[in-house]
Design an enzyme around this catalytic site. Structure first.
Site, short mmCIF file in Angstrom:
data_model
loop_
_atom_site.label_atom_id
_atom_site.label_comp_id
_atom_site.label_asym_id
_atom_site.label_seq_id
_atom_site.Cartn_x
_atom_site.Cartn_y
_atom_site.Cartn_z
N PHE A 171 0.72 7.10 -7.74
CA PHE A 171 0.69 8.56 -7.77
C PHE A 171 0.24 9.13 -6.42
O PHE A 171 0.81 10.09 -5.91
CB PHE A 171 -0.24 9.05 -8.89
CG PHE A 171 0.37 9.01 -10.26
CD1 PHE A 171 1.35 9.91 -10.62
CD2 PHE A 171 -0.06 8.08 -11.19
CE1 PHE A 171 1.92 9.88 -11.89
CE2 PHE A 171 0.50 8.05 -12.46
CZ PHE A 171 1.49 8.94 -12.82
N LYS A 185 1.05 12.00 -1.23
CA LYS A 185 0.69 12.08 0.18
C LYS A 185 1.85 11.75 1.11
O LYS A 185 2.05 12.42 2.14
CB LYS A 185 -0.49 11.15 0.47
CG LYS A 185 -1.03 11.26 1.89
CD LYS A 185 -2.28 10.43 2.07
CE LYS A 185 -2.85 10.57 3.48
NZ LYS A 185 -4.09 9.76 3.66
N HIS A 186 2.62 10.73 0.77
CA HIS A 186 3.65 10.23 1.69
C HIS A 186 5.07 10.42 1.17
O HIS A 186 5.97 10.78 1.94
CB HIS A 186 3.41 8.75 1.98
CG HIS A 186 2.07 8.45 2.57
ND1 HIS A 186 1.73 8.83 3.85
CD2 HIS A 186 0.97 7.84 2.05
CE1 HIS A 186 0.48 8.45 4.10
NE2 HIS A 186 0.00 7.85 3.02
N GLU A 200 0.38 7.73 -3.42
CA GLU A 200 1.35 7.50 -2.35
C GLU A 200 2.51 8.48 -2.45
O GLU A 200 3.04 8.93 -1.43
CB GLU A 200 1.85 6.05 -2.40
CG GLU A 200 0.80 5.03 -1.98
CD GLU A 200 0.28 5.28 -0.58
OE1 GLU A 200 1.09 5.24 0.37
OE2 GLU A 200 -0.93 5.52 -0.43
N HIS A 253 0.85 -1.20 0.00
CA HIS A 253 0.00 0.00 0.00
C HIS A 253 0.88 1.24 0.00
O HIS A 253 0.64 2.18 -0.76
CB HIS A 253 -0.93 -0.02 1.21
CG HIS A 253 -1.87 1.14 1.26
ND1 HIS A 253 -2.84 1.28 2.25
CD2 HIS A 253 -2.00 2.25 0.48
CE1 HIS A 253 -3.52 2.39 2.04
NE2 HIS A 253 -3.02 3.01 0.98
#
Length: 230
Positions: A120, A125-126, A122, A80
């Site tokens: 895209f 955001k991270h 991940e 994930h």
């Protein structure tokens, strides 16, 4: 001053001091909130793909990225994401707009993260919070995933399996020397196992993570739907 008044005064002073301490802690967190590269550890999140796809079908259909993950190859655990974390809380969307992600990097990650939209998202955001350039961030994801051995019983699950969160944690601990139950958490929805989350430091060594563990699944048993084709 009476004892009662003195006691009330001490309580008020204690509450004020507590509020000031909390405010100071919040300010300390805020000063580095969403500062790229300023974090304490990573969470490697491994999603049980059959649960994700079953839930997506129940919600009434699949988007394009979901169709890629849920329509063809029989995935089991997939990545994930690799999420920078604070000991309390986590940064998100540290660069807006985020640096453009090369589609060649996206293509190179589809074996681990089988949906372009996921990759895209991940990164936005991270990944932007990691302090790494896109290629280095996704190489770090690959290294983190390569360091984890999936327990054999979950590689090709051919039928529905009911498990306890503790059973899943213990299976991962047995399969991965150095991993402890303090560094892993199993999450779930109302009835299915969702993810296994493993905490590692910036050198990708296992480390304890109390806050992640507090958000773990508390159900007695959850379902692991079988891998497609099982």
């Amino acid at each position: 001053m009476s004892r009662v008044l003195w006691k009330r005064l001490k309580i008020r002073v204690a509450l004020v001091l507590l509020a000031l301490a909390a405010s100071g802690a919040a300010d300390a967190q805020d000063r580095r909130q969403n500062a790229s590269g300023e974090f304490d550890f990573y969470v490697l999140s491994l999603s049980w793909s059959p649960s994700y796809c079953e839930a997506a079908h129940e919600r009434g259909g699949l988007g394009k990225s979901q169709q890629i993950q849920c329509g063809g190859r029989p995935y089991s655990f997939v990545v994930h994401g690799l999420w920078p974390q604070y000991d309390r809380g986590a940064p998100n969307y540290c660069q807006q707009p985020s640096p453009r992600l090369d589609r060649r990097i996206v293509s190179s990650m589809l074996d681990l993260m089988p949906a372009p939209g996921l990759i895209f998202n991940e990164w936005d955001k991270h990944g932007t919070c990691s302090g790494l350039q896109p290629r280095a961030y996704f190489e770090t994801i690959r290294k983190a995933r390569a360091a984890i051995k999936i327990p054999e019983q979950y590689l090709d699950l051919s039928e529905l399996k009911m498990v306890t969160p503790d059973e899943v944690e213990e299976a991962f601990v047995r399969a991965n020397p150095g991993l402890s139950t303090q560094a892993i958490a199993v999450t779930c929805d109302t009835r299915r196992l969702s993810e296994v989350r493993i905490c590692v430091n910036k050198e990708l060594q296992f480390r304890a993570c109390e806050e992640v563990d507090r958000r773990a699944c508390r159900r007695d048993k959850v379902a692991m739907p079988p891998v497609r084709g099982g």
